[in-house]
Motif scaffolding. Structure first.
Motif: not given
Length: 396
Positions: A235-246
């Motif tokens: 992985t070279l590029d930063t990957t961002t995801r929205k995560v929801v816990f409870e």
């Protein structure tokens, strides 16, 4: 103009060269060469032989001594070797001298890492960052690369055509560096705007040495499909995801892995990509606990975080690959009671050193992931109370 082309082919058979200097031991340098072999494999070459020499200081002209260079030459010629890779950074004149003696392409660790980054770059930002680092690496080595053209005219007050070529190349390279910096600055502004548009969310970033399982963990936590494989710098590029816990949302980012002796120009060029680390509210420092030098790797990552001025952030150390740790360090015939005692001592030691901010998991075996999610959720909620207190009622 000297071409900035990839120097490694899939058919390349390589020899690795390491120097045992100062207080280093042969075992340490052997371990460094293990990593260099993995880097070569990632780039597509096959490392078939290693050479080590103990010296107080590197030889100024050829890095290793004459005897060792002759030994390498004989092996290179007898085994049809096409590539020689040094574990330490070489000057332009050293590369030129070694190539003249050995008759094959010679590169150093920095050049190898740059080659891998060039192959792995996918986005416009990563491509510009790598190209900038390549030209910065090339600039101080131009003189050595043009050595064979220097002073062909001879005589006082005359310049050989090589010197003219060097000056021309230096100007072209400096212009190129200036242009790439401007382009990178424009991309950085766009990236900054994109990050600002993400709203008021707590940001969590995965950091760690390369190939410790960050992308695998990212996929598990975010239920996404981030590219991961058992190679360095997947992985070279930063990957961002929205995560929801409870009902509690946050942004989770996977970042480029760190490595020992990472070329300075790469750290400089990739600082914009690593803004995700600087702007994160919580860092998950992923560690491959099964690696023999995992403690040294922790030190490398901590040093890089200090350079990025991100070491004062809340950090949870995630000791990954516990299944492999047990496989490598605990004999299967040992009684369960002894096995549990060994694991308990490991946990207690790091809980003391991190003030309880650590957790032991196996991403591939899904071991202890519920505890990891619970730890992240607790930390994220605490950060919301501090950063965005008016949001916490909604999350609960």
């Amino acid at each position: 103009m000297i071409e900035k082309k990839q120097k490694i082919d899939a058919e390349d058979k390589a020899v690795l060269v390491g120097l045992v200097q100062g207080e280093q031991t042969y075992q340490q340098v052997e371990e460094y060469l293990d990593e260099l072999a993995f880097l070569a494999e990632t780039a597509g070459a096959t490392a078939v032989k290693r050479f080590m020499q103990k010296m107080k200081h590197a030889e100024s002209k050829t890095f290793v001594g004459k005897g060792k260079l002759e030994e390498i030459k004989q092996y290179v010629q007898s085994k049809d070797i096409t590539l020689v890779i040094f574990d330490d950074e070489l000057t332009g004149s050293q590369i030129q001298n070694i190539e003249k003696e050995l008759g094959v392409v010679t590169i150093d660790r920095s050049d190898l890492i740059l080659d891998i980054f060039a192959r792995r770059a996918r986005t416009a930002q990563a491509k510009v960052q790598v190209e900038l680092a390549q030209y910065q690496y090339l600039l101080p080595r131009l003189k050595g690369m043009w050595k064979h053209l220097e002073r062909q005219g001879g005589g006082i007050g005359t310049r050989g055509p090589g010197e003219t070529e060097i000056e021309t190349d230096r100007r072209i390279v400096k212009d190129k560096i200036s242009l790439l910096r401007k382009r990178l600055s424009e991309i950085d502004k766009q990236s900054f705007t994109q990050r600002k548009d993400r709203g008021e969310f707590i940001r969590v970033a995965l950091v760690g040495y390369t190939n410790v399982g960050k992308s695998t963990l990212m996929n598990l936590l975010s239920k996404s499909d981030v590219f991961s494989e058992n190679k360095l710098f997947a992985t070279l590029d930063t990957t961002t995801r929205k995560v929801v816990f409870e009902n509690t949302p946050f942004l989770l980012s996977d970042t480029v892995g760190f490595i020992r002796k990472l070329p300075h120009h790469l750290v400089e060029s990739f600082k914009s990509t690593l803004d995700e680390v600087r702007e994160a509210d919580l860092l998950l420092h992923v560690v491959d606990v099964s690696h023999p030098q995992y403690e040294e790797q922790i030190g490398v990552v901590n040093k890089t975080l200090q350079e990025l001025k991100a070491f004062d952030k809340p950090i949870v150390i995630v000791f990954n690959k516990m299944d492999l740790y047990e496989e490598k360090n605990i004999d299967e015939w040992i009684e369960d009671e002894v096995r549990h005692e060994i694991l308990r001592e490991l946990r207690e030691r790091w809980e003391n050193e991190t003030n309880g901010n650590c957790i032991f998991i196996s991403a591939t075996e899904r071991l202890n992931l519920d505890e990891l999610r619970s730890t992240i959720l607790s930390k994220v909620r605490d950060l919301y109370k501090i950063r965005y207190p008016y949001k916490t009622a909604f999350f609960y």
